[in-house]
Design an enzyme around this catalytic site. Sequence first.
Site, PDB file in Angstrom:
ATOM      1  N   TRP A 189      -3.092  -2.476  -1.606  1.00  0.00           N
ATOM      2  CA  TRP A 189      -2.849  -3.906  -1.813  1.00  0.00           C
ATOM      3  C   TRP A 189      -3.649  -4.612  -0.734  1.00  0.00           C
ATOM      4  CZ3 TRP A 189      -0.894  -8.230   0.642  1.00  0.00           C
ATOM      5  CH2 TRP A 189      -0.494  -9.286  -0.179  1.00  0.00           C
ATOM      6  N   GLU A 237       6.733 -14.724 -11.239  1.00  0.00           N
ATOM      7  CA  GLU A 237       6.190 -13.427 -10.838  1.00  0.00           C
ATOM      8  C   GLU A 237       5.532 -12.692 -11.994  1.00  0.00           C
ATOM      9  OE1 GLU A 237       8.705 -11.404  -7.222  1.00  0.00           O
ATOM     10  OE2 GLU A 237       9.725 -11.596  -9.147  1.00  0.00           O
ATOM     11  N   ARG A 292       3.464   0.002  -4.978  1.00  0.00           N
ATOM     12  CA  ARG A 292       3.230  -0.514  -3.629  1.00  0.00           C
ATOM     13  C   ARG A 292       1.836  -1.113  -3.468  1.00  0.00           C
ATOM     14  NH1 ARG A 292       6.975   1.425   0.225  1.00  0.00           N
ATOM     15  NH2 ARG A 292       5.486   0.912   1.856  1.00  0.00           N
ATOM     16  N   LYS A 352      11.503 -14.956 -10.864  1.00  0.00           N
ATOM     17  CA  LYS A 352      11.170 -13.914 -11.828  1.00  0.00           C
ATOM     18  C   LYS A 352      10.172 -14.435 -12.857  1.00  0.00           C
ATOM     19  CE  LYS A 352      13.067 -10.601 -10.135  1.00  0.00           C
ATOM     20  NZ  LYS A 352      12.630 -11.300  -8.931  1.00  0.00           N
ATOM     21  N   HIS A 411      15.549 -36.508  -7.507  1.00  0.00           N
ATOM     22  CA  HIS A 411      14.842 -36.720  -6.244  1.00  0.00           C
ATOM     23  C   HIS A 411      13.423 -36.171  -6.288  1.00  0.00           C
ATOM     24  CE1 HIS A 411      18.524 -38.172  -4.339  1.00  0.00           C
ATOM     25  NE2 HIS A 411      19.138 -37.196  -4.987  1.00  0.00           N
ATOM     26  N   GLU A 422      16.307 -17.703  -8.208  1.00  0.00           N
ATOM     27  CA  GLU A 422      15.859 -16.349  -8.545  1.00  0.00           C
ATOM     28  C   GLU A 422      15.289 -16.296  -9.954  1.00  0.00           C
ATOM     29  OE1 GLU A 422      15.122 -12.227  -8.469  1.00  0.00           O
ATOM     30  OE2 GLU A 422      15.264 -13.791  -6.939  1.00  0.00           O
ATOM     31  N   ASN A 442      -1.636   2.173   6.208  1.00  0.00           N
ATOM     32  CA  ASN A 442      -0.900   0.970   5.818  1.00  0.00           C
ATOM     33  C   ASN A 442      -0.618   0.152   7.064  1.00  0.00           C
ATOM     34  OD1 ASN A 442      -0.799   2.005   3.248  1.00  0.00           O
ATOM     35  ND2 ASN A 442       1.346   2.618   3.355  1.00  0.00           N
ATOM     36  N   GLY A 443      -0.617  -1.171   6.916  1.00  0.00           N
ATOM     37  CA  GLY A 443      -0.303  -2.037   8.035  1.00  0.00           C
ATOM     38  C   GLY A 443      -1.477  -2.907   8.421  1.00  0.00           C
ATOM     39  N   LYS A 482       5.332  -4.258  -4.022  1.00  0.00           N
ATOM     40  CA  LYS A 482       6.783  -4.090  -3.961  1.00  0.00           C
ATOM     41  C   LYS A 482       7.336  -4.292  -2.562  1.00  0.00           C
ATOM     42  CE  LYS A 482      10.769  -2.942  -5.734  1.00  0.00           C
ATOM     43  NZ  LYS A 482      11.436  -3.873  -6.659  1.00  0.00           N
ATOM     44  N   CYS A 495       0.835  -1.196   0.000  1.00  0.00           N
ATOM     45  CA  CYS A 495       0.000   0.000   0.000  1.00  0.00           C
ATOM     46  C   CYS A 495       0.872   1.249   0.000  1.00  0.00           C
ATOM     47  CB  CYS A 495      -0.969   0.055   1.170  1.00  0.00           C
ATOM     48  SG  CYS A 495      -2.060  -1.378   1.315  1.00  0.00           S
TER      49      CYS A 495
END
Length: 598
Positions: free
Chosen positions: A76, A479, A30, A476, A495, A472, A102-103, A593, A2
């Site tokens: 968000w 995402e 955000r 990506k 495995h 990583e 926010n929070g 973000k 947010c």
Amino acid sequence: MCGIIGYTPAETNQGVIDVILDGLSGLEYRGYDSAGVAIADSSVSVFKREGELSELESAVPRDSLDGDAGIGHTRWSTHGPPTDANAHPHTDCHGTVAVAHNGIIENYRALRAELEAAGHEFDSATDTEVIPHLIEIALEQGADAETAFRRAIGQLEGSYAVVAVFSGLEGVYAARHQSPLVVGVGEDGYHIASDVPAFLEHTDRVIYLQDGQFATICPSGVEVTDERGSIVETSVETIAWEPEDAGKSGYGHYMQKEINEQPRAIRDCIRGRLSDLDGTVSIDELGGVGRPSAVHFVACGTSYHASLYAARLFRDRGVPAMAFHASEYDADAVPLDNEALVVGVTQSGETADTLSALRGANRAGAETLSVTNVVGSSASREADHVMYIRAGPEISVAATKTFASQQVALAMLSDALTDASSRGSVEALRALPDQIQSILDDSRARESADTYADADAYFFIGRGYGAPVALEGALKMKEITYKHAEGFPAGELKHGPLALVNERTPVVAVVSGESKSEKMLGNVKEVEARGAPVIAVTDSAGEVQSDVDDILRVPQTKPRFMPILANVQLQLLSYWTAHRLGRSIDKPRNLAKSVTVE
């Protein structure tokens, strides 16, 4: 998660709505499932819309709406789905106060039950809406606006950054606890926001609020106070970022721009930290930090993958090191002596789980270090030491240049704390920006993306230093393409994951000619035998040419730096795959973000 923006001009009715909407545009990374604004003059006007910021912008009458102060919010969702009603700001029963937050308000259910029992009506499913009603009660009891705001904040449990405006008042009232707020001091007015890009085009002079502090911005200036109401002396810092740093600069997406900014970001990261004369790494911020007996890295997401890479670097230099998911770290359960070092790796410096892990380490008596990108962030203040990665603002939700800068910063950290640097290492670090530029100039990742964009899933494999960057690369891909992607050490293929490999599951292999290449080639042949196409990201194309379907080349460097280069090809592969699929690259669904709640 947010984004908050607040503004009051030095002169009333001077473009408040334009500043608020432009600020929200700078914070859309955000949160972007709904947005809203509240403008205060003799009354409070509120406009809120589900969806991206453009939906709100089309609904706000810019030509006729202005006032003495304003707040805005891009959301968000946590409590309640993205709807017009759940969008912030929220108001009291009479519409005299509007609040954005926010929070997480952990005790909101109990507060809401008490308020409803007292006759207050709620329009949303959010935790935030209790705040304006708590303010309303204090106002009805005769408190002035600032006192009413303080009383309401005093009843909250959890994490919050809160801003409020009142009808008939020129100021914006704010408070923070475990969620970031920064004040912008401009010539034409005063700003408050979750992050600097919200007002960077107006001012580069900032005041970072700390936990437990309140701030009031009004036409005459800024006042910061503590929880008791006492004035707090603050310092105004100057941000080194330029306004154009937060723009797209002609690129199609922020992510594309930020991938291409990596040579510059790494030059800034290494600047002043390398000595060519004696081949040493020196990090001024770490004065007094000696060789640790052990290192614990705590991080989330992309930063966790950088931490896995760093832990390997330290272990190879004889220092026991582990990377922990910050949300799972328990400093009391993990042995720590007074020579151990706990390193929190966080791009924003506000990641809630990482901050919680650092606080636990501090309580346990460990020495702590933050590796972060944001000067003045919570992580930079709460750790004993801080090392900045100097990547500049990163707007796209998917981290790119900050990951590369984290890798380089952590590589330098391992050299500095273990006295393992050499002229060859320093030379290799200095060569990285130009080597990355050569990849950006010559990469075939777009052609590879076109070939494999219709795949059912993707697998990323690597060994040694290449294993974290394989993780990583998979992150990506998932995402921004919304495709299933997995990354794992190549030795784990047999495995379990091999059961999923077929002709519609490309395997991306990070293959270094100087590090376990024979074993990697064996893993490549395993997937090739199951019909899977193989894309090799490699510094030794000749060795793998006959065993793979596609090659993405990187320049030769020291084995421990090869993953830094390989990562750039993986970023480009994901970017162009998402581009081919028409995805929302900068704002992938369900993600934000900065994750500022646990």
